[in-house]
Write a protein that holds these residues in place. Structure first.
Motif, PDB file in Angstrom:
ATOM      1  N   VAL A 171       0.854  -1.178   0.000  1.00 44.59           N
ATOM      2  CA  VAL A 171       0.000   0.000   0.000  1.00 44.59           C
ATOM      3  C   VAL A 171       0.892   1.231   0.000  1.00 44.59           C
ATOM      4  CG1 VAL A 171      -1.758   1.271   1.277  1.00 44.59           C
ATOM      5  CG2 VAL A 171      -1.821  -1.215   1.233  1.00 44.59           C
ATOM      6  N   TRP A 172       0.643   2.136  -0.938  1.00 47.28           N
ATOM      7  CA  TRP A 172       1.440   3.349  -1.094  1.00 47.28           C
ATOM      8  C   TRP A 172       0.577   4.549  -0.754  1.00 47.28           C
ATOM      9  CZ3 TRP A 172       6.606   3.259  -2.351  1.00 47.28           C
ATOM     10  CH2 TRP A 172       7.115   2.004  -2.681  1.00 47.28           C
ATOM     11  N   VAL A 173       1.179   5.543  -0.127  1.00 47.93           N
ATOM     12  CA  VAL A 173       0.478   6.747   0.294  1.00 47.93           C
ATOM     13  C   VAL A 173       1.154   7.958  -0.348  1.00 47.93           C
ATOM     14  CG1 VAL A 173      -0.154   8.165   2.279  1.00 47.93           C
ATOM     15  CG2 VAL A 173      -0.123   5.696   2.496  1.00 47.93           C
ATOM     16  N   PHE A 174       0.347   8.882  -0.867  1.00 44.80           N
ATOM     17  CA  PHE A 174       0.854  10.119  -1.439  1.00 44.80           C
ATOM     18  C   PHE A 174       0.459  11.253  -0.508  1.00 44.80           C
ATOM     19  CE2 PHE A 174       0.537  13.840  -4.191  1.00 44.80           C
ATOM     20  CZ  PHE A 174       1.771  13.806  -4.806  1.00 44.80           C
ATOM     21  N   GLU A 175       1.437  11.876   0.162  1.00 39.57           N
ATOM     22  CA  GLU A 175       1.178  12.971   1.088  1.00 39.57           C
ATOM     23  C   GLU A 175       2.199  14.072   0.865  1.00 39.57           C
ATOM     24  OE1 GLU A 175       1.492  11.236   4.957  1.00 39.57           O
ATOM     25  OE2 GLU A 175      -0.620  10.706   5.045  1.00 39.57           O
ATOM     26  N   VAL A 195      -7.963   2.411   1.469  1.00 40.31           N
ATOM     27  CA  VAL A 195      -7.875   2.576   0.024  1.00 40.31           C
ATOM     28  C   VAL A 195      -9.015   1.861  -0.692  1.00 40.31           C
ATOM     29  CG1 VAL A 195      -6.481   1.941  -1.989  1.00 40.31           C
ATOM     30  CG2 VAL A 195      -5.408   3.023  -0.026  1.00 40.31           C
ATOM     31  N   LYS A 196      -9.431   0.713  -0.171  1.00 44.77           N
ATOM     32  CA  LYS A 196     -10.448  -0.088  -0.860  1.00 44.77           C
ATOM     33  C   LYS A 196     -11.876   0.274  -0.464  1.00 44.77           C
ATOM     34  CE  LYS A 196      -7.121  -3.637  -1.749  1.00 44.77           C
ATOM     35  NZ  LYS A 196      -6.477  -4.842  -1.248  1.00 44.77           N
ATOM     36  N   THR A 197     -12.024   1.172   0.495  1.00 44.95           N
ATOM     37  CA  THR A 197     -13.361   1.649   0.898  1.00 44.95           C
ATOM     38  C   THR A 197     -13.328   3.169   0.942  1.00 44.95           C
ATOM     39  OG1 THR A 197     -12.805   1.520   3.244  1.00 44.95           O
ATOM     40  CG2 THR A 197     -13.875  -0.404   2.269  1.00 44.95           C
ATOM     41  N   ARG A 198     -13.076   3.785  -0.156  1.00 45.73           N
ATOM     42  CA  ARG A 198     -12.899   5.241  -0.256  1.00 45.73           C
ATOM     43  C   ARG A 198     -13.918   6.029   0.571  1.00 45.73           C
ATOM     44  NH1 ARG A 198      -8.252   5.806  -2.769  1.00 45.73           N
ATOM     45  NH2 ARG A 198      -8.040   4.716  -4.722  1.00 45.73           N
ATOM     46  N   ASN A 199     -13.391   6.970   1.360  1.00 48.24           N
ATOM     47  CA  ASN A 199     -14.185   7.917   2.145  1.00 48.24           C
ATOM     48  C   ASN A 199     -15.036   7.278   3.240  1.00 48.24           C
ATOM     49  OD1 ASN A 199     -13.242  10.051   0.486  1.00 48.24           O
ATOM     50  ND2 ASN A 199     -14.800   9.528  -1.030  1.00 48.24           N
ATOM     51  N   VAL A 200     -14.797   6.021   3.559  1.00 49.92           N
ATOM     52  CA  VAL A 200     -15.586   5.363   4.600  1.00 49.92           C
ATOM     53  C   VAL A 200     -14.745   5.129   5.852  1.00 49.92           C
ATOM     54  CG1 VAL A 200     -16.955   3.322   5.196  1.00 49.92           C
ATOM     55  CG2 VAL A 200     -17.071   4.270   2.892  1.00 49.92           C
ATOM     56  N   PHE A 201     -13.493   4.763   5.676  1.00 43.48           N
ATOM     57  CA  PHE A 201     -12.582   4.566   6.792  1.00 43.48           C
ATOM     58  C   PHE A 201     -11.404   5.515   6.642  1.00 43.48           C
ATOM     59  CE2 PHE A 201     -14.733   0.480   6.585  1.00 43.48           C
ATOM     60  CZ  PHE A 201     -14.943   0.161   7.915  1.00 43.48           C
ATOM     61  N   GLU A 202     -10.772   5.851   7.765  1.00 43.70           N
ATOM     62  CA  GLU A 202      -9.512   6.585   7.723  1.00 43.70           C
ATOM     63  C   GLU A 202      -8.660   6.197   8.919  1.00 43.70           C
ATOM     64  OE1 GLU A 202     -10.523  10.963   9.602  1.00 43.70           O
ATOM     65  OE2 GLU A 202     -10.866  10.689   7.473  1.00 43.70           O
ATOM     66  N   VAL A 203      -7.356   6.430   8.781  1.00 37.62           N
ATOM     67  CA  VAL A 203      -6.408   6.146   9.849  1.00 37.62           C
ATOM     68  C   VAL A 203      -6.146   7.465  10.571  1.00 37.62           C
ATOM     69  CG1 VAL A 203      -4.094   5.359  10.405  1.00 37.62           C
ATOM     70  CG2 VAL A 203      -5.380   4.217   8.605  1.00 37.62           C
TER      71      VAL A 203
END
Length: 110
Positions: free
Chosen positions: A4-8, A96-104
């Motif tokens: 899993v890659w993150v762009f920040e 990533v697989k549940t866009r806008n539903v979960f966050e860290v």
């Protein structure tokens, strides 16, 4: 490379790589949060209930892993069967697989 890659802030990094340690040296605890309800995912019962609400279902039996699949997608969420082994990379996989539903989010200090 898989993972899993993150762009920040214009930087791409693997979600499971540790951030550079500063003066404190320890990474804050992270928690997986169901955004619509504000509920912190504290067990797989909570995670599975929220995923089922979104149309995800348990996929195949594996003694070491829990897997969830949504029929309308090719995505497969895979997490370790032991919730204590849930790591940041698994949390970001759910995000990533549940866009806008979960966050860290940052959890309580250790």
């Amino acid at each position: 490379m898989s993972g899993v890659w993150v762009f920040e802030d214009g930087i791409v990094r693997r979600a499971d790589s540790d951030p550079p340690s500063g003066a404190g040296g320890s990474r804050p605890n992270k928690v997986l949060v169901h955004v619509p309800s504000g509920e912190v995912v504290t067990s797989y019962d909570v995670l599975e209930r929220r995923l089922r609400e979104l149309g995800w279902e348990r996929y195949l039996y594996d003694p070491c892993l829990l897997q969830f699949h949504k029929r309308s997608t090719v995505h497969l969420i895979t997490v370790p069967r032991d919730f204590a082994r849930l790591k940041l990379v698994h949390m970001y996989d759910v995000v990533v697989k549940t866009r806008n539903v979960f966050e860290v989010r940052d959890g309580a200090p250790a």
